[in-house]
Write an enzyme that holds these catalytic residues in place. Structure first.
Site, PDB file in Angstrom:
ATOM      1  N   GLU A 294     -45.332  41.775  14.370  1.00  0.00           N
ATOM      2  CA  GLU A 294     -46.118  42.399  15.441  1.00  0.00           C
ATOM      3  C   GLU A 294     -47.453  41.681  15.566  1.00  0.00           C
ATOM      4  O   GLU A 294     -47.802  40.843  14.723  1.00  0.00           O
ATOM      5  CB  GLU A 294     -46.392  43.889  15.102  1.00  0.00           C
ATOM      6  CG  GLU A 294     -45.245  44.823  15.375  1.00  0.00           C
ATOM      7  CD  GLU A 294     -45.168  45.252  16.842  1.00  0.00           C
ATOM      8  OE1 GLU A 294     -44.429  46.199  17.141  1.00  0.00           O
ATOM      9  OE2 GLU A 294     -45.847  44.633  17.684  1.00  0.00           O
TER      10      GLU A 294
ATOM     11  N   ASN B 111     -48.443  51.331  22.584  1.00  0.00           N
ATOM     12  CA  ASN B 111     -48.053  49.930  22.623  1.00  0.00           C
ATOM     13  C   ASN B 111     -48.567  49.263  23.887  1.00  0.00           C
ATOM     14  O   ASN B 111     -49.203  49.922  24.724  1.00  0.00           O
ATOM     15  CB  ASN B 111     -46.513  49.839  22.618  1.00  0.00           C
ATOM     16  CG  ASN B 111     -46.001  49.103  21.422  1.00  0.00           C
ATOM     17  OD1 ASN B 111     -46.561  48.086  21.023  1.00  0.00           O
ATOM     18  ND2 ASN B 111     -44.944  49.624  20.809  1.00  0.00           N
TER      19      ASN B 111
ATOM     20  N   ASP C 241     -42.585  47.474  24.553  1.00  0.00           N
ATOM     21  CA  ASP C 241     -43.304  47.330  23.304  1.00  0.00           C
ATOM     22  C   ASP C 241     -44.586  46.553  23.594  1.00  0.00           C
ATOM     23  O   ASP C 241     -45.297  46.878  24.547  1.00  0.00           O
ATOM     24  CB  ASP C 241     -42.380  46.629  22.282  1.00  0.00           C
ATOM     25  CG  ASP C 241     -42.716  46.947  20.848  1.00  0.00           C
ATOM     26  OD1 ASP C 241     -41.837  47.420  20.110  1.00  0.00           O
ATOM     27  OD2 ASP C 241     -43.892  46.720  20.478  1.00  0.00           O
TER      28      ASP C 241
HETATM   29  O1  LIG Z   1     -44.222  48.800  18.163  1.00  0.00           O
HETATM   30  C1  LIG Z   1     -43.354  49.516  17.692  1.00  0.00           C
HETATM   31  O2  LIG Z   1     -42.365  50.058  18.472  1.00  0.00           O
HETATM   32  C2  LIG Z   1     -41.075  50.254  17.929  1.00  0.00           C
HETATM   33  C3  LIG Z   1     -40.247  50.848  19.006  1.00  0.00           C
HETATM   34  S1  LIG Z   1     -40.000  52.541  18.997  1.00  0.00           S
HETATM   35  O3  LIG Z   1     -41.270  53.221  18.915  1.00  0.00           O
HETATM   36  O4  LIG Z   1     -39.137  52.798  17.830  1.00  0.00           O
HETATM   37  O5  LIG Z   1     -39.301  52.903  20.249  1.00  0.00           O
HETATM   38  C4  LIG Z   1     -41.211  50.944  16.600  1.00  0.00           C
HETATM   39  O6  LIG Z   1     -39.965  51.092  16.031  1.00  0.00           O
HETATM   40  C5  LIG Z   1     -42.129  50.142  15.676  1.00  0.00           C
HETATM   41  O7  LIG Z   1     -42.264  50.790  14.424  1.00  0.00           O
HETATM   42  C6  LIG Z   1     -43.460  49.990  16.293  1.00  0.00           C
HETATM   43  O8  LIG Z   1     -44.270  49.118  15.515  1.00  0.00           O
END
Ligand SMILES: O=C1O[C@H](CS(=O)(=O)O)[C@@H](O)[C@H](O)[C@H]1O
Length: 299
Positions: A15, A145, A206
């Site tokens: 990330e 996000n 995301d």
């Molecule tokens: O940025 C992130 O998003 C993902 C996607 S979700 O929230 O599961 O739909 C998440 O799994 C992750 O932990 C997080 O960092």
């Protein structure tokens, strides 16, 4: 357009990538891996720095070093591998919540979203680190996000991944105020009964990045694509990917025309990981339109 695999050691959940223009390094994190990472693209060398808790996001500081959002607070690291100085304690219960997507705004303030891990209530927020501490600017989410600003810094974007939505507000940079809310994107939800490997699901928004034309590039988690939207929210391009779970793009290279993309493999089916071995790696692709440069934190 061809995607290249930049790293060979996959992350559980890569990330928060950014390109450091002076160092000519790509920085990013592995959230559950509790790692900060940086790649010297000239040598290909990857350095890793173990963190005491999950890093959700990072940003470069104008005076050197980094700002790091860990599970229990926002920290300042003046040098790579050095001390972590607490700037602000987390304003939530770290047993259920952690920082997630974040970056600095064009005036050098650090912003960090949260993710409410039980996912059974809209308790995630978007915080800005102001002189008096962390101030909530938006909420009512589960996974904060997709934070980004338009090139003229008049629009702020923020997504709530599980709700398949990207919000937008007018943003007054000097006063640091959000106004004139509008829904920027609403992605099709996951079909009932859908399972990885099935067709019919394009993913959920995301991490994101913006180019100099104001186009919004959104990683579609579990959708195996990166979508480029116009400033009006029209889908201009959906880039197919060699990973099911892209997490966040950023623009790098001297010309800011190398699109880097982090991804995850955490919790994915074995069959998917066997079919998509680049899952969890950093990818890159050359693009025609330069991106916006990273914003630096101003101490
Ligand atoms: O940025 C992130 O998003 C993902 C996607 S979700 O929230 O599961 O739909 C998440 O799994 C992750 O932990 C997080 O960092």
């Amino acid at each position: 357009m061809t995607w290249h695999t930049v790293t060979t050691e996959p992350n559980a959940l890569g990330e928060s990538p950014f390109w450091h223009p002076q160092e000519k390094r790509l920085y990013w994190v592995d959230v559950p891996g509790k790692l900060l990472q940086r790649l010297d693209v000239a040598s290909g060398a990857v350095e890793r720095w173990a963190m005491p808790s999950e890093p959700g996001c990072i940003a470069p500081a104008a005076s050197g070093g980094l700002v790091v959002a860990l599970r229990d607070g926002i920290y300042r690291a003046k040098v790579w591998g050095g001390d972590l100085q607490l700037l602000a304690a987390a304003p939530y219960d770290p047993a259920t919540t952690r920082f997630n997507d974040g970056k600095c705004d064009p005036l050098g303030r650090f912003w960090a979203s949260t993710i409410y891990e039980p996912r059974d209530a809209r308790k995630a927020q978007l915080y800005c680190l102001e002189a008096g501490g962390l101030v909530s600017k938006a909420g009512n989410a589960i996974t904060g996000n997709g934070l980004a600003w338009s090139p003229d810094a008049k629009t702020l974007y923020w997504s709530d991944t599980p709700h398949h939505i990207v919000h937008a507000w007018d943003w007054d940079a000097q006063a640091n105020l959000l106004s004139e809310y509008r829904e920027f994107l609403s992605m099709a939800p996951k079909p009932a009964g859908w399972q990885p490997g099935m067709p019919g699901y394009g993913g959920r928004p995301d991490g994101a990045a913006v180019d100099v034309q104001g186009n919004y590039y959104s990683a579609q988690f579990e959708g195996q694509r990166l979508c480029k939207f116009s400033p009006d929210g029209d889908l201009l391009k959906a880039y197919a990917l060699p990973v099911r779970c892209p997490t966040m793009p950023c623009f790098g290279g001297d010309d800011l025309q190398t699109l880097y993309l982090t991804s995850g493999r955490h919790g994915r089916p074995a069959a998917e990981l066997e079919a998509l071995p680049a899952s969890g790696c950093v990818l890159s692709m050359r693009v025609d339109v330069p991106g916006l440069p990273v914003n630096f934190f101003k101490d």
